[in-house]
Design an enzyme around this catalytic site. Sequence first.
Site: not given
Ligand code: DQA
Length: 148
Positions: A11-12, A19, A24, A75, A78, A88, A99, A101, A108
Amino acid sequence: MTKTVAILNGPNLNLLGTREPEIYGSETLSDIQQLCAQKADALGLSVVFKQSNIEGELVTWIQEAKDNAVGIIINAAAYTHTSVAILDALNTCDCRIIEVHLSNIHQRESFRHKSYVSRAADGMICGLGSIGYTLALDAIAARLTRGD
Ligand code: DQA
C-alpha cells in the site's frame, strides 16, 4: 523458458515520487519498475511487477508466484509490520524470497522495526532506495546460479 521473479509492492507505494520524498525519494514506482526490467533483462530473468493497496490481493499474488516464479521480491510496505496473512502466504512458497524497503526501517519509529515478512524472507535490504530492488534481483540470480 525464462525464469520469472515476482516483484510485489504494498500500500501507498503507488504514490512514490510525491509521497514523503524526504523519506522515500523522488523516483516513481514506474521508474523502479523500469530499473527492475532493465536489470532483469541483463540477468536473463523476466519480472512480473505489481502493486496493490489491498492485503488480500497481495496474498493472491504470492500464491500465484508460488507456482510460477523462481523468486519473490516483496516490499509489503505498512503490511510488513502487521500482516500475518502475508507471512502465512510467503511460508507456503519454496522459492527465494527477498524483502525490500526503500527506507531504513530500523532508523524510524519503533512500530516499523518489527517485520512479519522477515520471518519468511531469505534476506532483507533496506535503506538503499530503489537500488534495493536491483540488488535483490542480483541476489536471486546469484542464488539460482549457485543452486541455493
Ligand atoms: C516501506 C517502509 C514501511 O514502514 C512503510 O509503511 C512503507 C514503505 C519502505 O519501503 O521503506 O510504506 O516499506
